[in-house]
Design a protein around this motif. Sequence first.
Motif, PDB file in Angstrom:
ATOM      1  N   GLY A   8       7.733  14.147 -10.544  1.00 52.00           N
ATOM      2  CA  GLY A   8       7.782  12.717 -10.283  1.00 52.00           C
ATOM      3  C   GLY A   8       8.468  11.908 -11.351  1.00 52.00           C
ATOM      4  N   MET A  12      10.687   8.391 -10.413  1.00 56.31           N
ATOM      5  CA  MET A  12      10.052   7.152 -10.878  1.00 56.31           C
ATOM      6  C   MET A  12      10.923   6.448 -11.912  1.00 56.31           C
ATOM      7  N   ARG A  85       8.373  16.061  -4.030  1.00 49.51           N
ATOM      8  CA  ARG A  85       9.176  14.878  -3.684  1.00 49.51           C
ATOM      9  C   ARG A  85       9.120  14.558  -2.201  1.00 49.51           C
ATOM     10  N   ARG A  89       7.520  10.902  -1.011  1.00 51.45           N
ATOM     11  CA  ARG A  89       8.675  10.013  -0.843  1.00 51.45           C
ATOM     12  C   ARG A  89       8.285   8.627  -0.357  1.00 51.45           C
ATOM     13  N   LEU A  92       6.830   6.696  -3.265  1.00 51.53           N
ATOM     14  CA  LEU A  92       7.916   6.279  -4.156  1.00 51.53           C
ATOM     15  C   LEU A  92       8.674   5.082  -3.572  1.00 51.53           C
TER      16      LEU A  92
END
Length: 184
Positions: A8, A12, A85, A89, A92
């Motif tokens: 991450g 990020m 991921r 997603r 994020l």
Amino acid sequence: MAVVVRAGAAPMWWLGVCAAGIGVLVPGLTGRRIGVLAGAALFLVTAAVVALAGRRRYRSLARDAVRAGRHDVLQDRAVSLRGWRRGHRWWLLLAFLAALGSSLALPAAGGLLLAGAGCGLRLKAAWLGRLEQTADALLWVRVDWLGKRGGRPAGPAVKGYRDTGPAAGDAAPGGARRRTAALV
């Protein structure tokens, strides 16, 4: 195991930097100077909190690590990154949109907060790499304990770590990609 922590960090960081860059363009309610200064403070605090959080649990799991057995399923670095991921997603994307939206009040602060979380994860992965180097072993989490979405490497579902020699797998200590020597 450090690969999951490190997974991450890059998204990020880059989403936070992009959100901060876009956020600086908006004057916001408090003005750019206050927003950037508040964002810098949030960056430092968030990076420190994320980097230091959970160290006791990581240390105890690493201390009690057992040798990986024949029936333990361990993933390659690329598969672990892709799984984390894909599973995160939407979180994020929501974090990026929230960082952009916060620029209306404090320009760049939300983006720097998100970038600080990515920096803290990278620092935690580096600390885990030093922990692996002192133990002279790579630490792994069984795939079924992580779950489908990449999970948390020190979460409640993780009952213990597995270890292998430092040359096993395609990841270096700390979760970085293993550099292979070029044939001359």
